[in-house]
Design an enzyme around this catalytic site. Structure first.
Site, PDB file in Angstrom:
ATOM      1  N   ASN A 118       0.831  -1.209   0.000  1.00 50.67           N
ATOM      2  CA  ASN A 118       0.000   0.000   0.000  1.00 50.67           C
ATOM      3  C   ASN A 118       0.872   1.267   0.000  1.00 50.67           C
ATOM      4  OD1 ASN A 118      -2.353   1.704   0.143  1.00 50.67           O
ATOM      5  ND2 ASN A 118      -3.415  -0.129   0.842  1.00 50.67           N
ATOM      6  N   ARG A 119       0.251   2.409   0.282  1.00 54.06           N
ATOM      7  CA  ARG A 119       0.914   3.683   0.004  1.00 54.06           C
ATOM      8  C   ARG A 119       1.556   4.336   1.222  1.00 54.06           C
ATOM      9  NH1 ARG A 119      -3.245   2.832  -3.304  1.00 54.06           N
ATOM     10  NH2 ARG A 119      -2.998   3.392  -5.504  1.00 54.06           N
ATOM     11  N   HIS A 144       3.437  -0.158  -2.675  1.00 57.08           N
ATOM     12  CA  HIS A 144       3.828  -1.578  -2.716  1.00 57.08           C
ATOM     13  C   HIS A 144       5.342  -1.799  -2.780  1.00 57.08           C
ATOM     14  CE1 HIS A 144      -0.316  -2.422  -2.859  1.00 57.08           C
ATOM     15  NE2 HIS A 144      -0.521  -2.421  -4.151  1.00 57.08           N
ATOM     16  N   HIS A 218      -0.943 -10.108  -3.058  1.00 53.44           N
ATOM     17  CA  HIS A 218      -1.731  -9.295  -3.980  1.00 53.44           C
ATOM     18  C   HIS A 218      -2.413 -10.158  -5.048  1.00 53.44           C
ATOM     19  CE1 HIS A 218      -2.851  -5.715  -6.208  1.00 53.44           C
ATOM     20  NE2 HIS A 218      -2.286  -4.952  -5.290  1.00 53.44           N
ATOM     21  N   TYR A 220      -5.280 -11.595  -7.374  1.00 55.17           N
ATOM     22  CA  TYR A 220      -6.548 -11.132  -7.970  1.00 55.17           C
ATOM     23  C   TYR A 220      -7.404 -12.380  -8.169  1.00 55.17           C
ATOM     24  CZ  TYR A 220      -4.497  -6.620  -9.521  1.00 55.17           C
ATOM     25  OH  TYR A 220      -3.913  -5.386  -9.605  1.00 55.17           O
ATOM     26  N   ASP A 284     -11.464   0.604  -3.485  1.00 57.25           N
ATOM     27  CA  ASP A 284     -10.005   0.535  -3.332  1.00 57.25           C
ATOM     28  C   ASP A 284      -9.726   1.096  -1.942  1.00 57.25           C
ATOM     29  OD1 ASP A 284      -7.344   0.231  -3.754  1.00 57.25           O
ATOM     30  OD2 ASP A 284      -7.193   1.585  -5.470  1.00 57.25           O
ATOM     31  N   GLN A 320      -7.246  -4.385   2.426  1.00 58.36           N
ATOM     32  CA  GLN A 320      -7.542  -3.526   1.288  1.00 58.36           C
ATOM     33  C   GLN A 320      -8.442  -4.315   0.346  1.00 58.36           C
ATOM     34  OE1 GLN A 320      -6.218  -0.400   1.037  1.00 58.36           O
ATOM     35  NE2 GLN A 320      -6.796   0.186  -1.040  1.00 58.36           N
ATOM     36  N   GLU A 348      -6.175  -7.622   0.307  1.00 55.83           N
ATOM     37  CA  GLU A 348      -4.784  -7.546   0.780  1.00 55.83           C
ATOM     38  C   GLU A 348      -4.827  -7.313   2.286  1.00 55.83           C
ATOM     39  OE1 GLU A 348      -3.233  -4.332  -1.868  1.00 55.83           O
ATOM     40  OE2 GLU A 348      -5.045  -4.884  -2.922  1.00 55.83           O
TER      41      GLU A 348
HETATM   42  C1  BGC Z   1      -4.035  -0.598  -4.743  1.00 59.23           C
HETATM   43  C2  BGC Z   1      -4.562   0.001  -6.019  1.00 59.23           C
HETATM   44  C3  BGC Z   1      -3.578  -0.299  -7.100  1.00 59.23           C
HETATM   45  C4  BGC Z   1      -3.443  -1.802  -7.218  1.00 59.23           C
HETATM   46  C5  BGC Z   1      -2.489  -2.245  -8.281  1.00 59.23           C
HETATM   47  C6  BGC Z   1      -3.926  -2.055  -4.954  1.00 59.23           C
HETATM   48  O1  BGC Z   1      -3.419  -2.645  -3.813  1.00 59.23           O
HETATM   49  O2  BGC Z   1      -4.825  -0.280  -3.651  1.00 59.23           O
HETATM   50  O3  BGC Z   1      -4.752   1.394  -5.888  1.00 59.23           O
HETATM   51  O4  BGC Z   1      -3.987   0.232  -8.315  1.00 59.23           O
HETATM   52  O5  BGC Z   1      -3.025  -2.310  -6.000  1.00 59.23           O
HETATM   53  O6  BGC Z   1      -1.329  -1.559  -8.251  1.00 59.23           O
END
Ligand code: BGC
Length: 383
Positions: A118-119, A144, A218, A220, A284, A320, A348
């Site tokens: 995350n950020r 990330h 991460h 999907y 998100d 997340q 996540e």
């Molecule tokens: C984030 C998104 C991002 C994605 C792929 C996610 O964990 O929250 O904002 O676009 O990852 O990078």
């Protein structure tokens, strides 16, 4: 004649019955034998080369025939093959067939992300009076783990078998200064494909200097099968009363807001697509899990057509929920399938975004002598 016919009829009935019973017995013996023979396994093949090192693809199979394919490049789960309600197996994660596709760049499909998932706002934080500057790779923010995060590292890998299932233990040493982070961080991630049809992930880390750590998976997922359709008709439940409110760059403002009476509320099951139009950009967001550090079922998601259910259990305080908003059809996945917007979702498990700059959030700072660790389980069922 009539007497003969009656007797013949009886003989026929008995013979048929005896044959039927014998057959059933054989069938159950065969099933039993097959089950006993259906042992778990792990195989390894060369997948390619990255950073001058060999990269392998490991295929794990549990006693029930579920398969997880994992590569030591980025600790990526490339495939997860699970049954539907009729016993038909399908791959339910987004990913690629070749290592080259991963090397060419992708939005973290199936990877382990870190050192900080995350950020982190503007890639900056202050720790023990020192300001650190991290690589920025998401506009002005750090996302990330930066430009070359754990998702692009070649990990060491070791296969293992336990009573519980079959697994792969991946380790990586993230050197002092990597992407701007302080301290050598030794990371271990163990994936176990259990015989209870779970993908269990155990995370561990140790450091020699204080550093933020927030590692996650991460993946999907699309329970209908990867690349078949979008995930909007999946029914989702999240055990969270609150979420962390974010600004337009997806950095938390610090506010934890109640989900009640908003499109963020998944305390009772709702289709992902039901209210997504009311959420600018789509989901998100980091949900604050009602768990107090204990292992709880944080999420249940159900796809009605296949009958597949995924539960997510974790000890982490946040998850997340990302509804694949930035997927746009540019990624051609396994078997030539195209991944369009909302074709997968991620859960996540994590500490909250930007925690190093948010004194009121649970701390993400790991100090020398301390052990970082947690467990997340993705469990697969059908109904
Ligand atoms: C984030 C998104 C991002 C994605 C792929 C996610 O964990 O929250 O904002 O676009 O990852 O990078």
């Amino acid at each position: 004649m009539r007497f003969m016919n009656k007797n013949l009829f009886k003989v026929l009935i008995f013979t048929t019955l005896a044959l039927f019973i014998n057959n059933c017995d054989n069938d159950s013996k065969n099933n039993k034998q097959q089950k006993e023979e259906n042992k778990m396994s792990i195989t390894k093949e060369l997948f390619g080369k990255a950073d001058g090192k060999d990269v392998f693809l490991y295929t794990l199979e549990n006693k029930n025939g579920l398969i997880a394919k994992i590569t030591n490049y980025g600790a990526i789960v490339t495939s997860l093959i699970v049954p539907d309600k009729n016993g038909k197996f399908d791959d339910i994660v987004l990913g690629f067939d070749s290592l080259q596709d991963y090397l060419d760049g992708h939005p973290y499909f199936g990877a382990i992300v870190g050192r900080y998932g995350n950020r982190i706002a503007k890639g900056r934080f202050t720790l023990d009076g020192v300001e650190y500057t991290l690589a920025t790779n998401n506009e002005k923010n750090h996302l990330h783990g930066g430009i070359k995060g754990f998702d692009k590292a070649v990990w060491d890998a070791e296969e293992f078998e336990s009573n519980d299932g079959v697994g792969l233990k991946l380790s990586y040493i993230s050197p002092d200064g990597e992407e701007g982070y302080p301290g050598n961080l030794s990371v271990k991630v163990a994936y176990t494909l259990t015989n209870s049809n779970e993908l269990k992930i155990d995370y561990e880390a140790e450091t020699d200097k204080a550093t933020p750590v927030n590692i996650t998976h991460h993946g999907y997922f699309n329970l209908a099968g990867a690349g078949k359709k979008d995930v909007l008709d999946h029914k989702l439940q999240i055990d969270a009363d609150k979420y962390t409110v974010v600004d337009e760059t997806l950095i938390p403002t610090g506010e934890l807001r109640n989900v009640e009476n908003t499109p963020m509320d998944f305390k009772t099951p709702h289709l992902i697509g039901e209210r997504i139009e009311q959420v600018p950009g789509g989901y998100d967001h980091n949900y604050v899990i009602n768990n107090n550090g204990k292992m709880v079922k944080a999420i249940e998601v159900y796809e009605p057509e296949s009958g597949r259910i995924m539960e997510v259990l974790t000890t982490e305080p946040g998850v997340q929920f990302y509804s694949g908003n930035f997927l746009d059809g540019t990624n051609i996945g396994k078997g030539g399938k195209v991944y369009y917007k909302h074709y997968g979702f991620c859960f996540e498990t994590q500490h909250f975004p930007d925690s190093p700059n948010q004194p009121d959030f649970p701390t993400t700072i790991l100090k020398p002598g301390e052990k970082y660790g947690y467990t997340t389980i993705y469990r697969f069922l059908t109904k």
